[in-house]
Design an enzyme around this catalytic site. Structure first.
Site, short mmCIF file in Angstrom:
data_model
loop_
_atom_site.label_atom_id
_atom_site.label_comp_id
_atom_site.label_asym_id
_atom_site.label_seq_id
_atom_site.Cartn_x
_atom_site.Cartn_y
_atom_site.Cartn_z
N ALA A 1 0.93 -1.30 -0.07
CA ALA A 1 0.06 0.24 -0.03
C ALA A 1 0.82 1.32 -0.09
CB ALA A 1 -0.85 -0.05 1.13
N GLY B 1 1.03 -5.18 0.78
CA GLY B 1 -0.37 -5.28 -0.17
C GLY B 1 -0.01 -5.81 -1.50
N GLU C 1 0.04 -9.42 -1.18
CA GLU C 1 -1.53 -9.79 -0.78
C GLU C 1 -2.24 -9.80 -2.23
OE1 GLU C 1 -1.91 -6.68 2.23
OE2 GLU C 1 -2.61 -8.35 3.69
N GLU D 1 4.56 -5.43 7.21
CA GLU D 1 3.66 -4.20 8.03
C GLU D 1 4.04 -4.10 9.37
OE1 GLU D 1 2.67 -6.76 5.75
OE2 GLU D 1 0.92 -5.98 4.62
#
Ligand code: CO8
Length: 258
Positions: free
Chosen positions: A65, A109, A112, A132
């Protein structure tokens, strides 16, 4: 289709989407993710497309992200907008198979997103991780769930608790990726693989994807029952008749539903 942060093109029956935000290692900002969702659905809705390849750059599939974009968000912000799941899971909603072709970093992300695709082809340069925890949060788009299903609890827990990255060899050994390809051949290999899938009977490909995905969502008995129903349904298709006739007649099948 014209976008700022992704590139799209069609190669025969394959839709190719390239994440293209080089200055930020393809960090997944809101605009990039919105564009990606539009492109994915456009290919999924296009009857000429039988498979999608999602890739990034040599350096990064995606480094997660966009930390700078999300750092100031409050609990109220992320809770109210159902941050991430609302837009980030579009790739899981498609009938068309999606191959993630990963070179360089697939972090947070980005890892993911790759795991939301139907399978991952990794360049020998690929690095996967859920870092993270090093920035004061936890995975928020399935990292603790999908990674655990792919690689098992021990490795997933270590990766999530320490932020340790794994290379392509470790990723293949632990079942995260289907194959490792030399970096220079990654895209061609992914496109060749996608063309192969796109050349099969479209409804049968959808059935195969739906049945395989069911393994993650249900018990073994229910999954096997679901598979059997789709298997039986495939016998209603002219492509099943064609495929089996072609085998018996020692010729290539000519599937109609493509
Ligand atoms: N967000 C914003 N900018 C980024 C990000 C990121 N995730 N990653 C890299 N960048 C930027 C850098 O800030 C830098 O910009 P600038 O040149 O303006 O300073 C540029 O990209 C190049 O990066 P580096 O200079 O750091 O390049 P290096 O080769 O030294 O390092 C790394 C590459 C290892 C990838 C490093 O950039 C890094 O560690 N990035 C952050 C990785 C990370 O922590 N990712 C997790 C983010 S949090 C997250 O993903 C939560 C997910 C929630 C759900 C998401 C649903 C999909």
């Amino acid at each position: 289709m014209s976008f700022d942060m992704i590139l799209t093109e069609t190669r025969g029956a394959v839709g190719l989407i390239t994440l293209n935000r080089p200055k930020a290692m393809n960090a997944l900002c809101d605009q990039l993710y919105t564009e990606l969702g539009v492109a994915l659905h456009a290919f999924d809705d296009d009857p000429a497309i039988g498979c999608i390849v999602l890739t990034g750059s040599e350096k990064a599939f995606a480094a997660g992200a966009d930390i700078k974009e999300i750092q100031a968000k409050t609990f109220q912000d992320v809770y109210a907008e159902e941050f991430i799941t609302k837009k980030w899971e579009e790739v899981t909603k498609l009938r068309t198979p999606v191959i993630a072709a990963v070179a360089g970093y697939a972090l947070g992300g980005g890892c993911e997103l790759a795991m939301m695709c139907d399978f991952i082809l990794a360049a020998d340069t690929a690095k996967f991780g859920q870092p993270e925890i090093t920035i004061g949060t936890i995975p928020g788009a399935g990292g603790t769930q999908r990674l655990t299903r792919f690689v098992g609890k021990s490795k997933a827990m270590e990766m999530v608790l320490t932020g340790r990255m794994i290379d392509a060899v470790e990723a293949e050994r632990s079942g995260l990726v289907s194959r490792i390809v030399p970096a220079a051949e990654l895209l061609e290999d992914a496109l060749r693989t996608a063309e192969k899938i796109a050349a099969f009977s479209r409804p049968v490909v959808y059935m195969a994807k739906e049945a395989t995905n069911r393994a993650y969502e249900t018990t073994l008995a229910e999954g096997v029952r679901f598979e059997r129903r789709l298997f039986h349904a495939s016998f209603a298709l002219e492509d099943q008749k064609e495929g089996m006739a072609a085998f018996a007649e020692k010729r290539k099948p000519n599937f109609k539903n493509r």
